[in-house]
Design a protein around this motif. Sequence first.
Motif, PDB file in Angstrom:
ATOM      1  N   GLU A 181       0.983  -1.263   0.261  1.00 38.30           N
ATOM      2  CA  GLU A 181      -0.267   0.120   0.219  1.00 38.30           C
ATOM      3  C   GLU A 181       0.837   1.802   0.098  1.00 38.30           C
ATOM      4  N   ASN A 182       1.547   1.286   0.892  1.00 37.61           N
ATOM      5  CA  ASN A 182       3.414   2.597   0.592  1.00 37.61           C
ATOM      6  C   ASN A 182       3.989   1.989  -0.651  1.00 37.61           C
ATOM      7  N   LYS A 183       3.541   1.480  -1.888  1.00 34.03           N
ATOM      8  CA  LYS A 183       4.602   1.671  -2.734  1.00 34.03           C
ATOM      9  C   LYS A 183       5.993   1.262  -2.549  1.00 34.03           C
ATOM     10  N   ARG A 184       5.827   0.024  -1.955  1.00 34.34           N
ATOM     11  CA  ARG A 184       7.104  -0.873  -2.104  1.00 34.34           C
ATOM     12  C   ARG A 184       6.496  -2.310  -1.511  1.00 34.34           C
ATOM     13  N   GLY A 185       6.365  -2.215  -2.731  1.00 31.00           N
ATOM     14  CA  GLY A 185       5.586  -3.992  -2.685  1.00 31.00           C
ATOM     15  C   GLY A 185       7.475  -4.688  -3.562  1.00 31.00           C
ATOM     16  N   SER A 186       8.368  -4.308  -3.670  1.00 34.50           N
ATOM     17  CA  SER A 186       9.761  -5.270  -4.408  1.00 34.50           C
ATOM     18  C   SER A 186       9.999  -6.034  -1.825  1.00 34.50           C
ATOM     19  N   GLU A 187       9.712  -4.537  -0.889  1.00 33.74           N
ATOM     20  CA  GLU A 187      10.121  -5.316   0.468  1.00 33.74           C
ATOM     21  C   GLU A 187       8.794  -6.259   0.630  1.00 33.74           C
ATOM     22  N   ALA A 188       7.681  -5.501  -0.195  1.00 35.66           N
ATOM     23  CA  ALA A 188       6.650  -6.596   0.642  1.00 35.66           C
ATOM     24  C   ALA A 188       7.083  -8.154  -0.277  1.00 35.66           C
ATOM     25  N   LEU A 189       7.380  -8.275  -1.355  1.00 37.32           N
ATOM     26  CA  LEU A 189       7.352  -9.740  -2.242  1.00 37.32           C
ATOM     27  C   LEU A 189       9.037  -9.985  -1.075  1.00 37.32           C
ATOM     28  N   ASP A 190       9.823  -9.283  -0.314  1.00 37.15           N
ATOM     29  CA  ASP A 190      11.616  -9.526   0.346  1.00 37.15           C
ATOM     30  C   ASP A 190      10.362 -10.742   1.784  1.00 37.15           C
TER      31      ASP A 190
END
Length: 159
Positions: free
Chosen positions: A89-98
């Motif tokens: 939601e906070n435009k940190r999708g790559s971190e979410a995947l990690d």
Amino acid sequence: SHRLPVDHAQVFMKPLLVPTPESQRLEADWRQAATIATIPKGKGPYAAAKQAQLSEKNALIAERLFRTAILKRDNFEGAVKDLASLLQENKRGSEALDVLRENLPRMRNRKSALNTMATVQQHLQRHEEAIQTLREVRLLAESEQEAVTVRQRIALRVC
């Protein structure tokens, strides 16, 4: 029975469909109460994270508390998925995947985590990865209907 013409009925119905300031306030109050009702009770980091996220609308504190909940295994799987969703939601999708990839081996409900992962991948426009993840979800399907639903999600990514 007596029936009014459609356009005549619309004249009577239109005032009922126009939101008023009072109806909008009541709806906002209802939504807030419904959100608060879903916040877990308790004093652990997961409950505090949900409180920060949903009631206080403080993403930074919520993120820190979700990470603490993961480390302390307080509602571990919920904390992993909620942290991933918050990051997305906070435009940190790559971190979410990690976060999802790192914690997936320790999760009992892999299917739910993989669904969250596929959603994040889709938001990041990583369609090939999302399709592969959804294929894993399909293998974990517990019913034919569930498998059909996953196949439909895959078909939407292919088109």
